[in-house]
Enzyme design. Structure first.
Site, PDB file in Angstrom:
ATOM      1  N   LYS A  36       0.904  -1.326  -0.053  1.00  0.00           N
ATOM      2  CA  LYS A  36      -0.068   0.136  -0.103  1.00  0.00           C
ATOM      3  C   LYS A  36       0.781   1.332   0.137  1.00  0.00           C
ATOM      4  O   LYS A  36       0.823   2.267  -0.823  1.00  0.00           O
ATOM      5  CB  LYS A  36      -0.862  -0.063   1.275  1.00  0.00           C
ATOM      6  CG  LYS A  36      -1.904  -1.104   1.161  1.00  0.00           C
ATOM      7  CD  LYS A  36      -2.843  -0.948   2.425  1.00  0.00           C
ATOM      8  CE  LYS A  36      -2.130  -1.348   3.786  1.00  0.00           C
ATOM      9  NZ  LYS A  36      -1.467  -2.562   3.990  1.00  0.00           N
ATOM     10  N   THR A  37       1.865   1.369   1.013  1.00  0.00           N
ATOM     11  CA  THR A  37       2.704   2.480   0.985  1.00  0.00           C
ATOM     12  C   THR A  37       3.440   2.563  -0.213  1.00  0.00           C
ATOM     13  O   THR A  37       4.003   3.853  -0.865  1.00  0.00           O
ATOM     14  CB  THR A  37       3.600   2.307   2.157  1.00  0.00           C
ATOM     15  OG1 THR A  37       2.832   2.071   3.386  1.00  0.00           O
ATOM     16  CG2 THR A  37       4.464   3.724   2.438  1.00  0.00           C
ATOM     17  N   ASP A 222      -2.085   7.731   3.913  1.00  0.00           N
ATOM     18  CA  ASP A 222      -1.535   6.423   4.383  1.00  0.00           C
ATOM     19  C   ASP A 222      -2.310   6.051   5.615  1.00  0.00           C
ATOM     20  O   ASP A 222      -2.649   7.129   6.179  1.00  0.00           O
ATOM     21  CB  ASP A 222      -0.143   6.559   4.579  1.00  0.00           C
ATOM     22  CG  ASP A 222       0.510   4.967   4.334  1.00  0.00           C
ATOM     23  OD1 ASP A 222      -0.334   3.817   4.178  1.00  0.00           O
ATOM     24  OD2 ASP A 222       1.755   4.780   4.283  1.00  0.00           O
ATOM     25  N   GLU A 223      -2.332   4.771   5.921  1.00  0.00           N
ATOM     26  CA  GLU A 223      -2.914   4.290   7.350  1.00  0.00           C
ATOM     27  C   GLU A 223      -4.097   4.945   7.503  1.00  0.00           C
ATOM     28  O   GLU A 223      -4.695   5.348   8.706  1.00  0.00           O
ATOM     29  CB  GLU A 223      -1.895   4.602   8.448  1.00  0.00           C
ATOM     30  CG  GLU A 223      -0.345   4.321   8.108  1.00  0.00           C
ATOM     31  CD  GLU A 223      -0.157   2.647   8.544  1.00  0.00           C
ATOM     32  OE1 GLU A 223      -1.368   1.998   8.922  1.00  0.00           O
ATOM     33  OE2 GLU A 223       0.976   2.299   8.252  1.00  0.00           O
ATOM     34  N   GLN A 256      -5.896  -3.436  10.576  1.00  0.00           N
ATOM     35  CA  GLN A 256      -4.784  -2.648  11.452  1.00  0.00           C
ATOM     36  C   GLN A 256      -5.124  -1.361  12.179  1.00  0.00           C
ATOM     37  O   GLN A 256      -4.248  -0.660  12.650  1.00  0.00           O
ATOM     38  CB  GLN A 256      -3.636  -2.512  10.532  1.00  0.00           C
ATOM     39  CG  GLN A 256      -2.818  -3.793   9.932  1.00  0.00           C
ATOM     40  CD  GLN A 256      -1.723  -3.401   9.159  1.00  0.00           C
ATOM     41  OE1 GLN A 256      -0.695  -3.015   9.652  1.00  0.00           O
ATOM     42  NE2 GLN A 256      -1.932  -3.603   7.773  1.00  0.00           N
ATOM     43  N   ARG A 624       4.740  -7.604  10.950  1.00  0.00           N
ATOM     44  CA  ARG A 624       5.912  -6.644  10.796  1.00  0.00           C
ATOM     45  C   ARG A 624       6.992  -7.611  10.210  1.00  0.00           C
ATOM     46  O   ARG A 624       8.094  -7.139   9.785  1.00  0.00           O
ATOM     47  CB  ARG A 624       6.612  -6.329  11.949  1.00  0.00           C
ATOM     48  CG  ARG A 624       5.491  -5.134  12.702  1.00  0.00           C
ATOM     49  CD  ARG A 624       5.056  -3.879  11.836  1.00  0.00           C
ATOM     50  NE  ARG A 624       3.779  -4.529  11.013  1.00  0.00           N
ATOM     51  CZ  ARG A 624       3.213  -4.014   9.945  1.00  0.00           C
ATOM     52  NH1 ARG A 624       3.741  -2.981   9.279  1.00  0.00           N
ATOM     53  NH2 ARG A 624       2.076  -4.277   9.540  1.00  0.00           N
TER      54      ARG A 624
HETATM   55  P1  ATP Z   1       1.570  -1.982   6.029  1.00  0.00           P
HETATM   56  O1  ATP Z   1       0.088  -2.654   6.082  1.00  0.00           O
HETATM   57  O2  ATP Z   1       2.297  -3.005   7.068  1.00  0.00           O
HETATM   58  O3  ATP Z   1       1.856  -0.573   6.248  1.00  0.00           O
HETATM   59  P2  ATP Z   1       2.019  -1.826   3.226  1.00  0.00           P
HETATM   60  O4  ATP Z   1       0.796  -2.563   2.460  1.00  0.00           O
HETATM   61  O5  ATP Z   1       2.085  -0.569   3.244  1.00  0.00           O
HETATM   62  O6  ATP Z   1       2.283  -2.539   4.396  1.00  0.00           O
HETATM   63  P3  ATP Z   1       4.753  -1.943   1.983  1.00  0.00           P
HETATM   64  O7  ATP Z   1       5.347  -1.454   3.298  1.00  0.00           O
HETATM   65  O8  ATP Z   1       4.354  -0.907   0.858  1.00  0.00           O
HETATM   66  O9  ATP Z   1       3.244  -2.639   2.411  1.00  0.00           O
HETATM   67  O10 ATP Z   1       5.271  -3.028   1.239  1.00  0.00           O
HETATM   68  C1  ATP Z   1       5.830  -4.436   2.041  1.00  0.00           C
HETATM   69  C2  ATP Z   1       7.128  -4.677   1.380  1.00  0.00           C
HETATM   70  O11 ATP Z   1       6.819  -5.207   0.254  1.00  0.00           O
HETATM   71  C3  ATP Z   1       8.070  -3.641   1.156  1.00  0.00           C
HETATM   72  O12 ATP Z   1       9.432  -3.994   1.342  1.00  0.00           O
HETATM   73  C4  ATP Z   1       7.947  -3.136  -0.460  1.00  0.00           C
HETATM   74  O13 ATP Z   1       9.064  -2.706  -1.121  1.00  0.00           O
HETATM   75  C5  ATP Z   1       7.457  -4.791  -1.033  1.00  0.00           C
HETATM   76  N1  ATP Z   1       6.649  -4.665  -2.066  1.00  0.00           N
HETATM   77  C6  ATP Z   1       5.614  -4.302  -2.421  1.00  0.00           C
HETATM   78  N2  ATP Z   1       5.068  -4.497  -3.589  1.00  0.00           N
HETATM   79  C7  ATP Z   1       5.977  -4.917  -4.036  1.00  0.00           C
HETATM   80  C8  ATP Z   1       6.181  -5.405  -5.642  1.00  0.00           C
HETATM   81  N3  ATP Z   1       5.241  -5.485  -6.586  1.00  0.00           N
HETATM   82  N4  ATP Z   1       7.334  -5.879  -5.837  1.00  0.00           N
HETATM   83  C9  ATP Z   1       8.453  -6.214  -4.969  1.00  0.00           C
HETATM   84  N5  ATP Z   1       8.317  -5.706  -3.672  1.00  0.00           N
HETATM   85  C10 ATP Z   1       6.862  -5.389  -3.435  1.00  0.00           C
HETATM   86 MG    MG Z   2       2.147   0.931   5.002  1.00  0.00          MG
END
Ligand code: ATP
Ligand code: MG
Length: 745
Positions: A36-37, A222-223, A256, A624
């Protein structure tokens, strides 16, 4: 590969859609670690590179200053330094920035003070006393929480009063109204006000709202699951609903949501589609962070919640990875020793580094047992939270003085400082001056300056108060032209604070001296960053002066003290509560204290809604981890010197049994390593007096970072000389000539 395909190639199909989506509001709901981020950062880069957006049109809101800095850095990597004009900020810092610019419309001075939790509580303690209430029955802490809740719901004092229908709500409304009045008299706002005030501003001045709406054509959050009503309303005001509405993109995960106690409501995410009828929703289901084993454990837990929003099936390509390790210690020391052993084992085997390791617990007090064993073993670590630097008494005392130089009406700071160090101003004298303030309808510090009109003040107290006013006045005068560290230096000397500590025999006072030195160093570093233009916010209207420094200090939140893993080779282990862990990821994670009553916390046991919130917290913790997840508990813990027995956390029973390998024996002793030393910041470079450039209004200069500019105003002289320079990109900036990397052309 061209730049755009490079931007999109690191994304899966739904992520790419989210990045490319244009027009209607966009909601991305997805489980932890699904990118997402990452989608947000790529979307920003894409807007700039492909859709012709200007960086100044972008507002991205994150949860911590640290997350904001990281986001800006990632966009920088994708598109280069054009990102400078973007606003990538927390709700609070974005709103503060707006308020500083627009405060005059509300009749405020731009130098208003921000009261933090402790200041607010002091003010409430005072009110409880003045209203003759029993502070045991109506604790300032409880009142603070009630008032905060009302503010987060955008309910003002009058509204609270008319809605009050029993003794309890009436009392809260009374205190609230007093509190509000005193904040205004002191030209101060508390943390919760910051957001509500901007909403109020936008509603009262539609043209102001419109100007921000025209400016920020792209708003991202975000969040989103952790926004409360006030924040939600702010987003709606910023985006608008008419034809001129901005593009909105929010990302979040209902599973979350862990800030209900601050008024966050999952409703905001669950009902997004109702609130924004033309919204598009995108689901992400592939997790890129964790092994399948870790995801299975997390899913096993969260599936027991009933309030969950949209169903998600999270999967990972990483394979099963290694089993989760569990350990039940004989007590908390055994638990922490096992954790230390395991860290050493993984680091020695080259499987992880200290910096990629985190220990999570439910409450701050649990860090102590880990700290003890880490110190003995020489494992470098850092505690996020706990008694933080800015909460230490001596630091707060000096900041109170500093605040008074920026805002002469700051009552809470004056009350705190007037007799620190002791100068004979007792409770009676304070009460007399308060009465004078009430009579003249002026603030307490203003009344201190007119102490001669308060007949009941003793001669000794009068002398003390006059001395206090002299100190403040002299420092205020200096603050008009000098950077914050000089003002602090002067205050520390003039007040006799340092002298008192130096003469003390209390060994703790040595640490206090160090803390004061550190505070001056922090101010110094801040000045440096402003002058070089390397603060986290490049576009901030920050000056190297006291108000900007205080603003900077006020915004430093818990999660910001997470160490930069680069700063020490191999990094340091991070100890933190589950609440501060959101959004982060680590190779190696220890989820500790899994004892029923500790986690889930006792307080949550009677209400199903609270238990679900605890479960979401467990889900955040579990997700995490990238590779190595550990679950530990103690079974027996010393509480006030008595052993207390705990059953295993109910969340453990929710994790499929075949995923975890349990051990129970006490760990073998290991070799003790040498303690690592902390690293200190870089020295600050200043010019010699002879090298300070001599400038006139109209001179042209170049600045290492901001480029060409023209001098529009000058003030101060010698080492205090400052110039206001127009770099052609908005408001001219003040720089301190002794420090600024500029030269005359
Ligand atoms: P959270 O809910 O914990 O905030 P999130 O959904 O924001 O998580 P991110 O932190 O954006 O998730 O991504 C998690 C990990 O996966 C990061 O290290 C990110 O770089 C990697 N990632 C996400 N999408 C891809 C992709 N398409 N290819 C490779 N790596 C990815
Ligand atoms: Mg995130």
């Amino acid at each position: 590969m061209d730049a755009t395909s490079a931007l999109l190639s690191g994304l899966n199909e739904p992520q790419r859609q989210a990045v490319e989506h244009a027009g209607s509001p966009l909601l991305i709901v997805a489980g932890a670690g699904s990118g997402k981020t990452r989608v947000l950062t790529h979307r920003i880069a894409y807007l700039l590179a492909e859709r012709g957006a200007h960086p100044g049109e972008i507002l991205a809101i994150t949860f911590t200053n640290k997350a904001a800095a990281e986001m800006r850095e990632r966009v920088d990597e994708l598109i280069g330094p054009r990102s400078r004009a973007m606003w990538v900020l927390t709700f609070h810092s974005a709103c503060l920035r707006i308020l500083r610019r627009e405060a005059h419309r509300l009749g405020w001075k731009p130098s208003f003070t921000i009261y933090d939790t402790d200041d607010a509580r002091r003010l409430l303690t005072q009110i409880v006393k003045d209203l003759g209430l029993d502070s045991k029955k109506h604790s300032p802490r409880w009142l603070a929480a009630e008032i905060s809740r009302l503010k987060n719901e955008l309910i003002g004092p009058d509204q609270a009063a008319s809605a009050a229908d029993d003794a309890r709500t009436k009392l809260v409304a009374d205190v609230y109204s007093q509190y509000d009045e005193r904040l205004r008299l002191a030209q101060a706002v508390d943390f919760d006000d910051i957001i509500g005030t901007v909403v109020h501003l936008f509603r009262s001045f539609p043209e102001v709202a419109k100007s921000y709406r025209m400016r920020f054509r792209h708003v991202m959050v975000d969040e989103y699951q952790d926004t409360n009503h006030a924040q939600y309303t702010l987003v709606r005001e910023l985006v608008g609903t008419g034809d001129d509405k901005a593009e909105l993109c929010v990302v979040g995960d209902a599973d979350q949501s862990i800030y209900a106690f601050r008024g966050a409501t999952i409703r905001n995410i669950i009902e997004f589609e109702r609130d924004f009828p033309d919204a598009k929703t995108i689901l992400l289901e592939q997790n890129y962070r964790s092994t399948q084993t870790i995801l299975d454990a997390a899913n096993g837990v969260i599936r027991n919640n009933t309030e969950r929003g949209r169903e998600k099936r999270l999967w990972s390509d990483e394979g099963p990875g290694t089993a989760i390790l569990g350990h039940t210690g004989d007590n908390e020391h055994d638990e922490s020793a096992w954790v230390a052993n395991r860290i050493d084992e993984l680091v020695d085997a080259g499987e992880t580094s200290f910096g990629d390791t985190a220990i999570f617990y439910r409450t701050n007090a649990q860090s102590r047992a880990f700290e003890e064993v880490f110190v003995r073993r020489g494992i470098p670590y850092k505690v996020v939270g706990g008694v933080r630097f800015y909460e230490r008494k001596e630091v707060r005392d000096m900041l109170a003085y500093l605040k008074l130089t920026a805002n002469p009406d700051d009552t809470v700071s004056a009350m705190r400082a007037v007799n620190v160090p002791k100068r004979g101003v007792g409770d009676r004298a304070v009460a007399e001056v308060e009465a004078l303030a009430a009579r003249l309808r002026i603030s307490f510090p203003a009344a201190l300056h007119r102490v001669d009109e308060a007949p009941g003040v003793s001669g000794r107290a009068r002398t003390g108060i006059k001395r206090f006013c002299e100190i403040i006045d002299a420092a205020t005068e200096l603050a008009a032209a000098a950077p914050p560290e000089e003002v602090l230096d002067k205050l520390i000397a003039d007040t006799g604070y340092l002298e008192g500590l130096e003469q003390s025999k209390d060994p703790q006072d040595e640490g206090r001296i160090e803390n004061l030195q550190e505070l001056v160093a922090v101010a110094h570093e801040f000045t440096e960053q402003v002058v070089r233009g390397t603060t986290d916010d490049d576009e901030a209207d920050l000056n190297a002066d006291v108000p900007s420094f205080l603003e900077h200090v006020a915004l430093v939140s818990d999660a910001d003290s997470i160490p930069d893993p680069e700063s020490q080779e191999g990094g340091v282990v991070t100890l933190m509560t589950l609440h501060t862990a959101k959004g982060l990821e680590f190779d190696t994670v220890f989820l500790t204290g899994l004892d029923d009553g500790l986690f889930p916390h006792e307080r949550s046991m009677s209400k199903p809604g609270d238990m679900e919130e605890e479960r979401r917290l467990a889900y955040v913790g579990l997700t995490r981890a990238r590779k190595y997840l550990h679950l530990t508990r103690a079974g027996t813990r010393n509480i006030f010197g008595q052993p207390q027995y705990y059953a295993a956390s109910r969340f453990l029973a929710e994790i499929p049994g075949d995923l975890v390998e349990w051990s129970e024996s006490a760990p073998p002793a290991r070799v003790v390593k040498s303690k690592s030393t902390a690293s200190f910041g870089q020295p600050i470079v200043m010019r010699n007096a002879a090298d300070i450039p001599v400038l006139d209004v109209g001179d042209r200069v170049t600045h290492d970072k901001w480029g060409l500019g023209r001098v529009v105003e000058l003030k101060g002289s010698g080492p205090r000389a400052q110039a206001r320079i127009d770099f052609g990109d908005g408001e001219p900036k003040w720089v301190i000539l002794r420090l600024a990397p500029i030269s005359k052309i």
